[in-house]
Design an enzyme around this catalytic site. Structure first.
Site, short mmCIF file in Angstrom:
data_model
loop_
_atom_site.label_atom_id
_atom_site.label_comp_id
_atom_site.label_asym_id
_atom_site.label_seq_id
_atom_site.Cartn_x
_atom_site.Cartn_y
_atom_site.Cartn_z
NE ARG A 51 -1.99 3.15 -4.41
CZ ARG A 51 -0.96 3.88 -4.05
NH1 ARG A 51 0.08 3.32 -3.52
NH2 ARG A 51 -0.97 5.18 -4.21
N GLY A 52 -4.33 -2.21 -1.14
CA GLY A 52 -4.53 -3.66 -1.24
C GLY A 52 -6.00 -4.02 -1.17
#
Length: 351
Positions: free
Chosen positions: A289-290
């Site tokens: 996600r980052g």
């Protein structure tokens, strides 16, 4: 009821461009308006730092969207993914539907809200006796294609936070009762704010917010005086105060509309994408996600500044907002201010 509504609509909102400082929070909110797929923003800061004032000020800047008239889900006339089943059916039957322009909605979620109020309810009696799916839409339906704002999100029931994050991630809300199931689109920008003294969110919930903005009390005495004076003049004559910011508000509104258009043309070099993932890897960020959010936020920033190419400086400005809440930390530590992220960025980018 309608009187309260009119009163709320006519109550002047503090202009976004008049807000002094808190650049990190303002940037995170604007980037989410440009690309709602960033995944929302969590704003953490001391009491009285203007968190809700800033979020509510965003309403003024939101561009208009095309919606199907009298549809409780703000269905998009051009995108089946953002249409309710009813609208899709009508279009299949070649019905002509009225399309109107409407400001992107912003819905407030009250702390004491029940799951029925949030998700909507199915009238079982009506469903069984009349054979129709009688659905009473909730706040998630109203928030489709808009912004859902939860003040004091860290005090919200964990189960409700899960429901919100699931809908925000999947873009759909499903209500099931007695074997009857109804789904509708619920794609919104989730904005949460809270005071860290009242407790942090669980790490797995934090990770679901695209960005994390931290704001502190302004320490510079001159800035504090400026903020106090501004607030006093706004409270004294809000309409007059707002008039002074008409031009800057229009300018920012236009900039957001253009950035939303330009976004699809913005590119980020493969080499930069590799470096972003290298930073995530060095920081032991779980999942991808980052990486995804940093790529999206960098593109939004480039679009906001009218460019179609992401620079290293763009990444430097957004990466602390995208990663600081995803770092593994000692339970006794508070969330990193972003220094650790900047340090690794400088190392990887040889900045």
């Amino acid at each position: 009821m309608s009187n309260t509504k009119n009163l709320e609509q006519s109550r002047p909102i503090f202009p976004f461009t008049a807000i002094v400082g808190q650049e990190e929070m303002k940037l995170a909110l604007l980037l989410n308006v440009i690309d709602p797929k960033i995944g929302g923003v969590m704003i953490m800061g001391d009491r009285g730092t203007g968190k809700s004032t800033t979020v509510r000020a965003l309403v003024d800047l939101l561009p208009e969207i095309k919606v199907i008239a009298n549809d409780p889900f703000n269905s998009d006339p051009d995108d089946p993914e953002l249409m309710s089943e009813e609208v899709r059916e009508k279009l299949k039957q070649k019905e002509i539907l009225e399309v109107i322009n409407k400001k992107i909605p912003m819905i407030d979620l009250p702390l004491g809200a029940t799951e029925d109020r949030v998700c909507g309810t199915i009238d079982i009696e009506k469903a069984l006796s009349e054979g129709v799916k009688a659905f009473e839409p909730g706040l998630l339906a109203k928030a489709n294609r808009g912004i859902l704002y939860v003040d004091e999100v860290n005090l919200l029931d964990d189960h409700l936070v899960d429901v919100l994050l699931d809908s925000a991630a999947s873009g759909w809300n499903t209500v099931e009762r007695e074997g009857i199931s109804i789904s509708h689109p619920a794609r919104f920008i989730l904005v949460g704010s809270g005071n860290p003294e009242e407790g942090e969110l669980r790490p797995q919930l934090l990770d679901r917010f695209g960005m994390h903005a931290q704001i502190g009390t302004v320490r510079d005495p001159q800035l504090r005086v400026q903020i106090v004076e501004q607030r006093a003049s706004f409270d004294e004559s809000p309409l007059e105060f707002r008039e002074n910011y008409n031009d800057s508000q229009s300018e920012l509104r236009q900039k957001l509309i253009e950035a939303r258009e330009l976004l699809k043309e913005v590119e980020i070099d493969y080499e930069y994408r590799v470096k972003i993932s290298e930073i995530c890897s060095e920081l032991n960020v779980d999942g991808l996600r980052g990486d995804i959010v940093t790529n999206r936020a960098s593109k939004s920033l480039a679009a906001f500044e009218g460019r179609n190419q992401v620079t290293a400086q763009d990444i430097f400005r957004v990466i602390p907002l995208c990663l600081r809440h995803r770092l593994r930390k000692d339970p006794l530590e508070s969330i990193d201010s972003g220094d650790k992220v900047r340090e690794i960025f400088k190392k990887v980018f040889a900045f």
